[in-house]
Design an enzyme around this catalytic site. Sequence first.
Site, short mmCIF file in Angstrom:
data_model
loop_
_atom_site.label_atom_id
_atom_site.label_comp_id
_atom_site.label_asym_id
_atom_site.label_seq_id
_atom_site.Cartn_x
_atom_site.Cartn_y
_atom_site.Cartn_z
N HIS A 225 1.09 -1.30 -0.04
CA HIS A 225 0.07 -0.10 0.02
C HIS A 225 1.01 1.28 0.14
CE1 HIS A 225 -2.14 -3.40 1.82
NE2 HIS A 225 -3.09 -2.78 1.38
N ASP A 405 -0.80 4.37 4.35
CA ASP A 405 -1.05 3.90 2.61
C ASP A 405 -1.66 5.04 1.82
OD1 ASP A 405 -3.57 3.84 3.77
OD2 ASP A 405 -3.95 1.75 3.63
N GLY A 406 -1.95 6.05 2.65
CA GLY A 406 -2.66 7.27 1.80
C GLY A 406 -4.11 7.33 1.39
N GLY A 409 -8.15 9.78 4.45
CA GLY A 409 -8.98 11.05 3.96
C GLY A 409 -9.83 10.37 3.06
N SER A 451 -11.04 2.09 10.10
CA SER A 451 -11.84 3.17 10.49
C SER A 451 -13.45 2.73 10.47
CB SER A 451 -11.95 4.39 9.51
OG SER A 451 -11.80 4.24 8.42
N GLY A 492 -10.83 -1.50 18.78
CA GLY A 492 -9.37 -1.65 18.29
C GLY A 492 -8.30 -2.05 19.31
N ARG A 549 -0.48 -0.06 10.26
CA ARG A 549 0.37 0.00 9.19
C ARG A 549 1.89 0.72 9.40
NH1 ARG A 549 -3.47 -0.17 4.23
NH2 ARG A 549 -4.59 -2.02 4.55
N ASP A 562 -0.58 11.56 13.34
CA ASP A 562 -1.38 10.62 13.07
C ASP A 562 -2.74 11.16 12.06
OD1 ASP A 562 -2.18 7.71 13.16
OD2 ASP A 562 -4.09 8.88 14.12
N GLY A 564 -5.49 9.52 11.82
CA GLY A 564 -6.73 9.42 12.41
C GLY A 564 -7.11 10.43 13.60
#
Length: 584
Positions: A225, A405-406, A409, A451, A492, A549, A562, A564
């Site tokens: 990723h 992994d981009g 968003g 998420s 989580g 990751r 981060d 998130g």
Amino acid sequence: MTAERTKKLINAPEDLISEAIAGMVSAHPEILTKRGETSRAVVACDGPRDGKVAVVVGGGSGHEPAFAGYVGRGLADAAAVGNVFASPSPEQILDAARAVDGGAGVLFLYGNYTGDVMNFDMAAEELEAAGSPARSVAVTDDVASAPNDRKQERRGIAGDFFVFKIAGAAAEAGRDLDGCLAAARAANAATASMGVALTACSMPQTGKPNFEIGAGEMEIGMGLHGEPGMRRGPLETADAVTDELFAPVADALQLARGDRVAALVNGLGATGLLELYVIQRRLAQLLDENGVSVHRTWVGEYATSLEMAGASVTLLKLDDDLTRLLDAPCRAPALSVGSDIPKAEGTLTRRNRDTRTETQAVDRSALATDGPITPETFRAMVRAAAAAIRDQRDWLSELDGVIGDGDHGVTMDIGWSAVLSALDSATPDETITGTNRRMAKAFLDAVGASSGPLYASAMTAAAAAVSDRLNLDAGATVAWLRGMRDGIISRGGAAPGDKTMLDAWLPAVDHAESALAEGRDALACLAAARDGARSGRDDTAQMESRRGRSKKLGARSVGHVDPGAASTHVILAAMYTAAETGLR
């Protein structure tokens, strides 16, 4: 100066996955069909049947031909297809499993990523509750992502190819669920991979490279990723790169003279066969020099990373049983072994295992009505959060591209857009608890990745926390925030300082509780939560990632916020602004 967008032959980004699935099914109508309400389950036309263990694979799109390309007779019975670089949701996974469940149990196979583990676990829990035994194997072949003594933490990359093949053959041979599970585990334990990236890939929604890499550089150990690898350095020759990939793979498998392997030289999306065969030439030399015989070799694109340039080397260390299963015939779009594979005998009884329940009626007269945040105001706050995520989508993805992994968003935008659509179906008298439950289902159905389960669990817990309220006062507002935090923790398992969204939710709740203790009103508690999330977001820049990751980066994750935690602040800031507008 505006950065040039990458070029892709697509239509609307939001239609990409459905159109790609339609194209794949239409190209292989004798092998594949599509099933389920989510339209993300690709199923084998021939193979699934009563009494046979159902093998279900899955993962994010962008790795084609994985994962749906490995659906077919003698291989996987179905694949659940997620968004680009994001796990399929539990409902998408369940669509795939229900379509091929022959009553002998379901075996899930997927790469070892936080989002995949959570989403497949949730699907397995629901199958078990409905009476269908379910087992899982998370593929852990990437030697660059963890040392030999922590193999269980490794990522799954091109090794999926061998694990899927072995498990599919075991199921086709009639082995029971435990037998298929044992075969998949044996293949996973005997498989090791390592890759190199030469260029970045780009998300279809953003059109921007996920990370930066110089024209004369390469990244050894890069993940599928775009996750950073072990080291970055000057581009070297094909032989030097192959040598560097081979050594840790051979060490992980403890290869010795007299051993026998199957080999896979895999392109990551933009590296042609001309270069892959050069790598294969050197790999064959290295194996021969070490006295290791090669039973079978595949060269080509089998597990890609969008348009990333680069390659990976995978070896499967064979014993007699793994050899038999590897040589067993199969027929799928991405892999065919043997020329004679008769049509499957038997039928598949359709099993409807959907255990979703209807929303129960609520006695509004029993709910507390004091407090300024009404259900209508709360829904306006939710809409504001969705709009803010959409506005900051590219920025959040850029943050994620640095240490992940981009796709953060993009994924959050998909989830919150689904929430917006779900709100259109809400009745004017729906309670805040009902709205949260509606949000949770919409988010989870739309979003895999990590998420999806995290925010769905958060919204579900928040709904329970205010189930006795019609309107929210200061105490109930803080209870809602606390529920969001607790739901994330329960699903989580992250801890403070792990560099996750929790590091923004924890101070958000702490600040809100302090404001409540001081006798502040609901709006002031929301403002305190917003400020706490902002400070938590900023603090993550100095943390070393310990989950997800980005955990593989170690010290290289320090200095970067981060994503998130950043999206947490975006959400709470927008909700506060909308509440302030509505209440003043």
